[in-house]
Design a protein around this motif. Structure first.
Motif, PDB file in Angstrom:
ATOM      1  N   GLY A  41       0.708  -1.108   0.045  1.00 46.73           N
ATOM      2  CA  GLY A  41       0.038  -0.001  -0.089  1.00 46.73           C
ATOM      3  C   GLY A  41       0.820   1.324  -0.213  1.00 46.73           C
ATOM      4  N   TRP A  42       0.199   2.240  -0.288  1.00 53.53           N
ATOM      5  CA  TRP A  42       0.697   3.698  -0.036  1.00 53.53           C
ATOM      6  C   TRP A  42       0.041   4.556   0.961  1.00 53.53           C
ATOM      7  CZ3 TRP A  42       5.092   5.098  -2.422  1.00 53.53           C
ATOM      8  CH2 TRP A  42       5.715   4.264  -3.600  1.00 53.53           C
ATOM      9  N   PHE A  43       0.749   5.328   1.603  1.00 52.83           N
ATOM     10  CA  PHE A  43       0.034   6.073   2.696  1.00 52.83           C
ATOM     11  C   PHE A  43       0.968   7.438   2.152  1.00 52.83           C
ATOM     12  CE2 PHE A  43      -2.299   3.735   5.746  1.00 52.83           C
ATOM     13  CZ  PHE A  43      -2.012   2.310   5.464  1.00 52.83           C
ATOM     14  N   ARG A  44       0.276   8.616   2.934  1.00 50.50           N
ATOM     15  CA  ARG A  44       1.019   9.968   2.728  1.00 50.50           C
ATOM     16  C   ARG A  44       0.823  10.583   4.061  1.00 50.50           C
ATOM     17  NH1 ARG A  44      -2.947  12.624  -1.668  1.00 50.50           N
ATOM     18  NH2 ARG A  44      -4.922  13.029  -0.563  1.00 50.50           N
ATOM     19  N   GLN A  45       1.850  11.543   4.240  1.00 48.59           N
ATOM     20  CA  GLN A  45       1.965  12.292   5.553  1.00 48.59           C
ATOM     21  C   GLN A  45       2.166  13.904   5.221  1.00 48.59           C
ATOM     22  OE1 GLN A  45       4.001  10.962   8.966  1.00 48.59           O
ATOM     23  NE2 GLN A  45       2.962  11.953  10.241  1.00 48.59           N
ATOM     24  N   ALA A  46       1.228  14.741   5.537  1.00 49.37           N
ATOM     25  CA  ALA A  46       1.628  16.126   5.227  1.00 49.37           C
ATOM     26  C   ALA A  46       2.252  16.542   6.681  1.00 49.37           C
ATOM     27  CB  ALA A  46       0.494  16.929   4.832  1.00 49.37           C
ATOM     28  N   PRO A  47       2.705  17.864   6.604  1.00 40.79           N
ATOM     29  CA  PRO A  47       3.212  18.312   7.822  1.00 40.79           C
ATOM     30  C   PRO A  47       2.055  18.662   8.776  1.00 40.79           C
ATOM     31  CG  PRO A  47       4.436  19.465   5.878  1.00 40.79           C
ATOM     32  CD  PRO A  47       3.226  18.731   5.514  1.00 40.79           C
ATOM     33  N   GLY A  48       2.279  18.480   9.844  1.00 38.95           N
ATOM     34  CA  GLY A  48       1.153  18.575  10.852  1.00 38.95           C
ATOM     35  C   GLY A  48       0.063  17.711  10.924  1.00 38.95           C
ATOM     36  N   LYS A  49       0.057  16.783  10.012  1.00 44.00           N
ATOM     37  CA  LYS A  49      -1.003  15.796   9.718  1.00 44.00           C
ATOM     38  C   LYS A  49      -0.789  14.405  10.370  1.00 44.00           C
ATOM     39  CE  LYS A  49      -3.800  18.849   6.597  1.00 44.00           C
ATOM     40  NZ  LYS A  49      -4.420  18.772   5.506  1.00 44.00           N
ATOM     41  N   GLU A  50      -1.633  13.600  10.256  1.00 45.07           N
ATOM     42  CA  GLU A  50      -1.511  12.131  10.635  1.00 45.07           C
ATOM     43  C   GLU A  50      -1.110  11.416   9.395  1.00 45.07           C
ATOM     44  OE1 GLU A  50      -4.031  11.414  14.799  1.00 45.07           O
ATOM     45  OE2 GLU A  50      -4.777  10.634  12.932  1.00 45.07           O
ATOM     46  N   ARG A  51      -0.318  10.346   9.522  1.00 44.25           N
ATOM     47  CA  ARG A  51      -0.038   9.370   8.191  1.00 44.25           C
ATOM     48  C   ARG A  51      -1.650   8.967   7.806  1.00 44.25           C
ATOM     49  NH1 ARG A  51       4.920   5.764   7.890  1.00 44.25           N
ATOM     50  NH2 ARG A  51       5.647   7.786   8.837  1.00 44.25           N
ATOM     51  N   GLU A  52      -2.058   9.039   6.424  1.00 44.09           N
ATOM     52  CA  GLU A  52      -3.153   8.960   5.940  1.00 44.09           C
ATOM     53  C   GLU A  52      -3.257   7.578   4.739  1.00 44.09           C
ATOM     54  OE1 GLU A  52      -5.607  11.795   4.201  1.00 44.09           O
ATOM     55  OE2 GLU A  52      -4.249  12.389   2.917  1.00 44.09           O
ATOM     56  N   PHE A  53      -4.049   6.817   4.721  1.00 46.04           N
ATOM     57  CA  PHE A  53      -4.012   5.664   3.487  1.00 46.04           C
ATOM     58  C   PHE A  53      -4.521   6.534   2.436  1.00 46.04           C
ATOM     59  CE2 PHE A  53      -4.958   1.727   1.834  1.00 46.04           C
ATOM     60  CZ  PHE A  53      -6.283   1.885   1.188  1.00 46.04           C
ATOM     61  N   VAL A  54      -3.585   5.812   1.191  1.00 47.37           N
ATOM     62  CA  VAL A  54      -3.990   6.491  -0.192  1.00 47.37           C
ATOM     63  C   VAL A  54      -4.580   5.097  -0.992  1.00 47.37           C
ATOM     64  CG1 VAL A  54      -2.855   7.331  -2.351  1.00 47.37           C
ATOM     65  CG2 VAL A  54      -2.151   7.990   0.234  1.00 47.37           C
ATOM     66  N   ALA A  55      -3.641   4.190  -0.819  1.00 47.89           N
ATOM     67  CA  ALA A  55      -4.298   3.111  -1.906  1.00 47.89           C
ATOM     68  C   ALA A  55      -3.580   1.866  -1.549  1.00 47.89           C
ATOM     69  CB  ALA A  55      -3.977   3.375  -3.094  1.00 47.89           C
ATOM     70  N   ALA A  56      -4.024   0.804  -1.766  1.00 44.95           N
ATOM     71  CA  ALA A  56      -3.343  -0.620  -1.622  1.00 44.95           C
ATOM     72  C   ALA A  56      -3.829  -1.711  -2.602  1.00 44.95           C
ATOM     73  CB  ALA A  56      -3.867  -1.129  -0.077  1.00 44.95           C
ATOM     74  N   ILE A  57      -2.964  -2.660  -2.737  1.00 47.76           N
ATOM     75  CA  ILE A  57      -3.324  -3.674  -3.697  1.00 47.76           C
ATOM     76  C   ILE A  57      -2.844  -5.060  -3.417  1.00 47.76           C
ATOM     77  CG2 ILE A  57      -0.898  -3.367  -4.886  1.00 47.76           C
ATOM     78  CD1 ILE A  57      -2.134  -3.543  -7.404  1.00 47.76           C
ATOM     79  N   SER A  58      -3.650  -6.017  -3.815  1.00 47.37           N
ATOM     80  CA  SER A  58      -3.566  -7.436  -3.378  1.00 47.37           C
ATOM     81  C   SER A  58      -2.378  -7.975  -3.891  1.00 47.37           C
ATOM     82  CB  SER A  58      -4.926  -8.182  -3.759  1.00 47.37           C
ATOM     83  OG  SER A  58      -4.875  -8.229  -5.056  1.00 47.37           O
ATOM     84  N   TRP A  59      -1.901  -9.186  -3.468  1.00 49.97           N
ATOM     85  CA  TRP A  59      -0.824  -9.734  -3.702  1.00 49.97           C
ATOM     86  C   TRP A  59      -0.769 -10.122  -5.130  1.00 49.97           C
ATOM     87  CZ3 TRP A  59      -0.639 -14.720  -5.647  1.00 49.97           C
ATOM     88  CH2 TRP A  59      -1.852 -15.762  -5.511  1.00 49.97           C
ATOM     89  N   SER A  60      -2.031 -10.562  -5.778  1.00 47.38           N
ATOM     90  CA  SER A  60      -2.141 -10.994  -7.205  1.00 47.38           C
ATOM     91  C   SER A  60      -2.177  -9.748  -7.887  1.00 47.38           C
ATOM     92  CB  SER A  60      -3.078 -11.470  -7.279  1.00 47.38           C
ATOM     93  OG  SER A  60      -4.577 -10.978  -7.247  1.00 47.38           O
ATOM     94  N   GLY A  61      -2.222  -8.694  -7.472  1.00 42.89           N
ATOM     95  CA  GLY A  61      -2.617  -7.283  -8.359  1.00 42.89           C
ATOM     96  C   GLY A  61      -3.928  -7.204  -8.809  1.00 42.89           C
ATOM     97  N   GLY A  62      -4.966  -8.120  -8.492  1.00 50.41           N
ATOM     98  CA  GLY A  62      -6.208  -8.142  -9.022  1.00 50.41           C
ATOM     99  C   GLY A  62      -7.214  -7.263  -8.343  1.00 50.41           C
ATOM    100  N   SER A  63      -6.893  -6.948  -7.259  1.00 49.88           N
ATOM    101  CA  SER A  63      -7.784  -5.939  -6.409  1.00 49.88           C
ATOM    102  C   SER A  63      -7.070  -4.860  -5.785  1.00 49.88           C
ATOM    103  CB  SER A  63      -8.239  -6.711  -5.274  1.00 49.88           C
ATOM    104  OG  SER A  63      -9.027  -7.959  -5.765  1.00 49.88           O
TER     105      SER A  63
END
Length: 123
Positions: free
Chosen positions: A35-57
Motif C-alpha cells: 500500500g501507499w500512505f502519505r503524511q503532510a506536515p502537521g497531519k497524521e499519516r493517511e491511507f492512499v491506496a493498496a493492492i492485493s498480492w495478485s494485483g487483481g484487487s
C-alpha cells in the motif's frame, strides 16, 4: 524482514503527474498486501491506496479515486498520480504486510515501511 525503497517523488505543477515506485526486497512474501500512505506536515499519516498480492484487487481513498492508480509487478508496487492537486503534497510511504486486507486503512497494522519520498505540488 522486508525492506522497502521508494522512488519517484519530486516537484510538479498542479495538474501534472508523477509515478512513484516501491521495491520490496529481503524476505518477501508473494501473498503480501502493498500500500501507499502519505503524511503532510502537521497531519497524521493517511491511507492512499493498496493492492492485493495478485494485483487483481485495489482499494483507494475517496480523494484520489479516478486520479491515482496503484499497480504491481512481482515485488514492485507503483502509484501513478495524475491531475495532482496542492493538497496531494506530502511525504509518500510504501507499506507492506502479509496479513493485511487491502481495505485496511490504519497505518498501525502495517509492519513494513519504506523511508518515504517527497511529493511537492505547486499551485
Amino acid at each position: 524482514q522486508v525492506q522497502l525503497v521508494e522512488s519517484g517523488g519530486g516537484l510538479v505543477q498542479a495538474g501534472g503527474s508523477l509515478r512513484l515506485s516501491c521495491v520490496a526486497s529481503g524476505r518477501t512474501f508473494r501473498a503480501i498486501t502493498m500500500g501507499w500512505f502519505r503524511q503532510a506536515p502537521g497531519k497524521e499519516r493517511e491511507f492512499v491506496a493498496a493492492i492485493s498480492w495478485s494485483g487483481g484487487s485495489a482499494y483507494y481513498t475517496d480523494s484520489v479515486k479516478g486520479r491515482f492508480t496503484i499497480s504491481r509487478a512481482d515485488d514492485t508496487v507503483y502509484l501513478q498520480m495524475n491531475s495532482l492537486k496542492p493538497e496531494d503534497a506530502a511525504v509518500y510511504y510504501c507499506a507492506a504486510d502479509p496479513q493485511v486486507a487491502i481495505t485496511a486503512t490504519d497505518p498501525n497494522i502495517y509492519n513494513y515501511w519504506g523511508q518515504g519520498t517527497q511529493v511537492t505540488v505547486s499551485s
